[in-house]
Write an enzyme that holds these catalytic residues in place. Structure first.
Site, mmCIF file in Angstrom:
data_model
loop_
_atom_site.group_PDB
_atom_site.id
_atom_site.type_symbol
_atom_site.label_atom_id
_atom_site.label_comp_id
_atom_site.label_asym_id
_atom_site.label_seq_id
_atom_site.Cartn_x
_atom_site.Cartn_y
_atom_site.Cartn_z
ATOM 1 C CE LYS A 207 -3.764 -0.026 2.449
ATOM 2 N NZ LYS A 207 -4.724 0.001 3.585
ATOM 3 C CD GLU A 213 9.232 -7.568 6.133
ATOM 4 O OE1 GLU A 213 9.110 -7.971 7.298
ATOM 5 O OE2 GLU A 213 8.678 -6.532 5.702
ATOM 6 N N GLY A 268 -5.065 -5.093 5.765
ATOM 7 C CA GLY A 268 -4.242 -6.027 5.005
ATOM 8 C C GLY A 268 -4.788 -7.435 4.967
ATOM 9 N NE ARG A 269 -6.269 -8.744 11.118
ATOM 10 C CZ ARG A 269 -5.699 -7.613 11.515
ATOM 11 N NH1 ARG A 269 -4.613 -7.154 10.900
ATOM 12 N NH2 ARG A 269 -6.196 -6.926 12.537
ATOM 13 C CD GLU A 354 -1.591 -9.156 11.262
ATOM 14 O OE1 GLU A 354 -0.447 -9.631 11.153
ATOM 15 O OE2 GLU A 354 -2.196 -8.618 10.313
ATOM 16 C CG HIS A 385 -0.456 -40.688 8.684
ATOM 17 N ND1 HIS A 385 -0.338 -42.020 9.011
ATOM 18 C CD2 HIS A 385 -1.550 -40.576 7.892
ATOM 19 C CE1 HIS A 385 -1.307 -42.704 8.419
ATOM 20 N NE2 HIS A 385 -2.057 -41.848 7.738
ATOM 21 C CE LYS A 513 5.211 -4.496 9.222
ATOM 22 N NZ LYS A 513 4.128 -3.773 8.503
#
Length: 546
Positions: A207, A213, A268-269, A354, A385, A513
């Protein structure tokens, strides 16, 4: 200081009610009530929710609904849908429902109808997707685009990754979709090693166009591309942006005509419904992407209009509050018995932890009750398993969500019957267990001696009583997936209201951050660390600087 929800009549009534469940067996609930499934199941938007295998009865449901009423859930839903500032710490609305709205309604944020801009971005996405699919968008040597690499992190990655994988059966041929999120160079290098720069398109999703990153990966991708293209002007043919930062996008070399906006009222999410979903649209085509939006819209309508005792997100949310805050479940496992949903547990980790991983109320008061459980899981048969041993014979109460497709996207012989038999078996076994008497009978039938039975008995006895929800649909499609994701989004909102939390900020993410940015200069040999650090961190920095 405001009154904590734990000091309210509805909460305290639930605390008293919880005492009635000590020593109760889930299997006995079914023995006592043959109609339990029909009483505790509800269906909408192509999804059937069976919540009968939980520690609850009619009184529990009534008390949970009373909690929702006490916390003014109806009013909060209206505030959410009408674009009020529900994210008060960032002074923002949270109106991701507008991104998938299919009607002609006016939807306002701060008095402005946002739907014209939403429709404009969707139309631009459609034009872009069509141009790529039809070969009208070409690379710097005139070749068609064959590979798309989405570079983002968090909400700009987890949602698109999950949906693109889940709808792989609906992919349009001719494009390979890749995702790079991790700042570890291995992720980027292993991805581009297989790509041809002449036929590769990069989507940079940030944004602000300043996420550390994402921009480090984006700059390295551009360097790789220019090492082949040699001409900076060619960047515009191979890079597009999902951002609002025009100056930074332009400085990177991207034509701002190829910048797709989204807005600060889109967290964001919750953003995969926006232009962040561009890689999804490229994978499945815009028509199927709009079907995906439509499925979510149907769930939005259900959440807004359905009575709470028939409302999938409300019921799922209240059960989650009951399990975590009253029954002491510190964790919840997500078990999709549909391999297309293999990335769903990771997606729900972000969505739920979050959003609800908070220790203070909206008013800033420290809570004295459990909030978000730890979310984890894996594709069903694989998990059997790996970690199901803990579910069956461990010491923790671990509620589960089983997510089941009646039919596979890619049917083959008896595979789906085997998948379904395993899913139903695990649901039954985790609830029913196997007591000592039943175990003795089984061991005798297997031919063990009485001495061996005595030695083996406790090891082969299963307590059961693990609660679960089952979500069933016919076949995973764009619309069904849209409804499923929207269901979990709204579940999170219901829980946030009951726990009096703001589910739309994430200050814990921001702290990491800030600290990382403070340490980076020392690791690059460009200066000293100016923020306070402990002796261990100092020693590690010195070791890494060798």
């Amino acid at each position: 200081m405001s009154i904590l929800v734990s000091n309210t009549p509805a909460w305290q009534a639930l605390q008293q009610h919880q005492k009635q469940w000590t020593g109760v067996s889930l299997r006995h609930l079914f023995d006592a009530d043959s109609s339990r499934f029909s009483t505790y199941s509800v269906e909408n938007s192509g999804l059937l929710l069976d919540y009968s295998r939980n520690y609850l009865n009619a009184e529990t449901r009534t008390l949970l609904l009373a909690l929702a009423e006490q916390m003014q859930l109806s009013d909060w839903i209206k505030r959410l849908y009408q674009g009020d500032e529900v994210n008060h710490t960032e002074h923002r609305a949270a109106l991701h429902m507008a991104l998938r709205h299919r009607g002609n309604a006016v939807i306002r944020v701060n008095g402005k109808d946002v739907m014209p801009e939403v429709q404009s971005v969707l139309q631009r996405m459609k034009q872009f997707v069509t141009a790529v699919h039809q070969g009208e968008w070409r690379g710097f040597t005139g070749k068609r685009i064959e590979s798309v690499v989405n570079i983002g992190i968090g909400g700009s990655d987890l949602g698109p990754v999950m949906v693109t994988r889940a709808l792989k059966a609906y992919h349009i041929g001719g494009l390979r979709i890749h995702f790079v999120s991790n700042v570890d160079s291995t992720h980027l290098m292993e991805t581009i090693a297989e790509l041809n720069p002449e036929t590769t398109l990069f989507i940079i999703a940030s944004k602000t166009f300043s996420t550390q990153e994402t921009m480090l990966n984006a700059n390295s991708a551009r360097d790789w591309f220019l090492s082949h293209a040699q001409n900076p002007a060619a960047v515009a043919q191979h890079f597009v942006a999902i951002s609002t930062a025009k100056e930074r996008v332009s400085a990177f070399g991207i034509d701002t005509k190829n910048m797709f906006e989204f807005w600060d009222w889109v967290g964001g999410r919750f953003s995969l419904w926006s232009a962040i979903g561009l890689p999804i649209a490229l994978a499945i085509g815009m028509e199927q992407f709009e079907e995906f939006l439509h499925g979510a819209y149907l769930m939005d309508e259900h959440f807004y209009h359905a009575p709470f005792d028939e409302n999938l997100p409300v019921l799922l949310g209240l059960i989650g509050v009951w399990n975590s805050s009253f029954l002491g479940a510190a964790t919840q496992v997500i078990l999709p018995y549909d391999f297309a949903l293999e990335h769903l547990p990771a997606y729900l980790q972000q969505l739920k932890m979050e959003s609800l991983g908070k220790r203070v109320t909206r008013h800033g008061d420290v809570v004295d009750y459990a909030t978000c459980p730890i979310i984890w899981g894996a594709a069903g048969n694989n998990g059997q398993h790996a970690f199901y041993q803990l579910l069956h014979q461990g010491t923790h109460l671990i509620p589960a969500d089983f997510i089941i497709a009646a039919h596979s996207q890619r049917p083959l012989g008896t595979h789906q019957a085997a998948t379904l038999s395993n899913a139903l078996a695990q649901i039954l076994a985790l609830m029913h267990g196997r007591n000592a008497e039943e175990t003795q009978t089984a061991l005798r039938a297997s031919g063990l001696s009485e001495q061996e039975i005595v030695q083996q008995l406790s090891h082969r006895t299963f307590p059961g009583n693990q609660p679960s929800n089952t979500l069933l649909y016919q076949r995973l499609s764009p619309a069904i997936l849209g409804a499923l994701i929207a269901l979990y989004e709204h579940k999170v909102f219901v829980q946030s209201v009951c726990w009096d939390l703001n589910p739309f900020d994430q200050w814990g993410v921001e702290l990491g951050k800030q600290v990382a940015n403070g340490l980076l200069p020392a690791l690059l040999g460009q200066g000293q660390v100016t923020l306070p650090i402990d002796g261990s961190t100092q020693a590690l920095l010195q070791r890494l600087a060798r």
